[in-house]
Design a protein around this motif. Structure first.
Motif, short mmCIF file in Angstrom:
data_model
loop_
_atom_site.label_atom_id
_atom_site.label_comp_id
_atom_site.label_asym_id
_atom_site.label_seq_id
_atom_site.Cartn_x
_atom_site.Cartn_y
_atom_site.Cartn_z
N ASN A 50 -7.88 1.08 1.72
CA ASN A 50 -9.28 1.09 2.10
C ASN A 50 -10.11 0.31 1.16
O ASN A 50 -11.43 0.24 1.13
N THR A 51 -9.53 -0.24 0.30
CA THR A 51 -10.32 -1.17 -0.61
C THR A 51 -10.72 -2.58 0.06
O THR A 51 -10.23 -2.94 0.74
N PRO A 52 -12.02 -2.89 -0.23
CA PRO A 52 -12.48 -4.15 0.31
C PRO A 52 -11.83 -5.19 0.18
O PRO A 52 -11.43 -5.72 -0.86
N ASN A 53 -11.64 -6.26 1.51
CA ASN A 53 -10.98 -7.30 1.26
C ASN A 53 -9.33 -7.04 1.19
O ASN A 53 -8.66 -8.09 1.10
N VAL A 54 -8.85 -5.83 1.32
CA VAL A 54 -7.49 -5.76 1.36
C VAL A 54 -7.19 -5.55 3.01
O VAL A 54 -7.69 -4.58 3.72
N THR A 55 -6.22 -6.43 3.61
CA THR A 55 -5.79 -6.60 4.78
C THR A 55 -4.98 -5.51 5.25
O THR A 55 -4.40 -5.08 6.33
N GLY A 56 -3.92 -5.18 4.22
CA GLY A 56 -2.90 -4.34 4.52
C GLY A 56 -1.77 -4.55 3.42
O GLY A 56 -1.88 -5.23 2.38
N PHE A 57 -0.68 -3.64 3.62
CA PHE A 57 0.46 -3.60 2.59
C PHE A 57 1.62 -4.62 3.32
O PHE A 57 1.69 -4.42 4.73
N VAL A 58 2.25 -5.45 2.34
CA VAL A 58 3.45 -6.04 3.26
C VAL A 58 4.45 -4.91 3.09
O VAL A 58 4.72 -4.24 2.07
N GLY A 59 5.36 -5.00 4.06
CA GLY A 59 6.35 -3.94 4.16
C GLY A 59 6.01 -2.75 4.90
O GLY A 59 6.65 -1.82 5.04
N SER A 60 4.67 -2.63 5.42
CA SER A 60 4.44 -1.48 6.31
C SER A 60 4.70 -2.03 7.85
O SER A 60 4.26 -3.19 8.22
#
Length: 179
Positions: free
Chosen positions: A85-95
């Motif tokens: 939920n950090t701003p500008n993070v779109t997600g995790f790779v490998g999720s």
């Protein structure tokens, strides 16, 4: 008590060009939410390249993986929530979606990235010594096995059999694994 397998390096996908802002925000959020023991390190892999501008060459640092940030963390529910939920993070790779937690990078992968950035890797469990027989897992000599003849910093010299002859190969320590 946290298990050691809960800790690992994960890849965050970000908006390209916002990697430094994500790193800054993530470190600030780790402090704000008392997650410093769970969010351990944030790295942006860079490389030095030569660019020519107006007929002059100069060296600049550029991101090796634009749009991605590496984070070493203990994957708890709370830390996962803070990071994603950090701003500008779109997600995790490998999720794999559906609120599943991501898989960490393999130890060999993160070691190679950190060593290429010129960082020393403390957590290496390298019990290699001269005389050990190891397998090469990366590079031109992948899948060859041989005996270590010399170890100097991150370089390993070893004898491999190639085309029926013993050949001295020099590889990075991150390119070998135990048999």
């Amino acid at each position: 008590m946290l298990d050691s397998f809960d800790k690992g390096w994960f890849v965050l996908q970000t908006y390209s060009g916002y990697e430094n802002k994500v790193k800054e925000n993530l470190l600030q959020r780790a402090q704000t939410y008392n997650m410093l023991e769970n969010i351990l390190r944030v790295e942006i892999p860079t490389q030095t390249v030569q660019v020519e501008k107006n007929g002059k060459k100069k060296e600049v640092e550029e991101n090796r993986f634009p749009g991605y940030v590496l984070v070493e963390m203990v994957m708890t529910d709370e830390a996962w929530f803070v990071v994603r939920n950090t701003p500008n993070v779109t997600g995790f790779v490998g999720s794999h979606g559906n609120r599943s937690k991501p898989t960490p990078l393999l130890e060999e992968e993160i070691r190679a990235i950190l060593v290429s950035m010129g960082q020393t890797v403390e957590d290496l469990n390298l019990d290699f010594k001269e005389g050990d027989t190891v397998r090469i897992i990366d590079g031109a000599f992948t899948d060859y096995t041989g005996k270590i003849t010399e170890i100097d910093n991150n370089k390993v010299k070893m004898m491999i059999t190639m085309f029926g002859n013993d050949t001295l190969a020099e590889v990075d320590i991150t390119q070998i694994a135990e048999l």
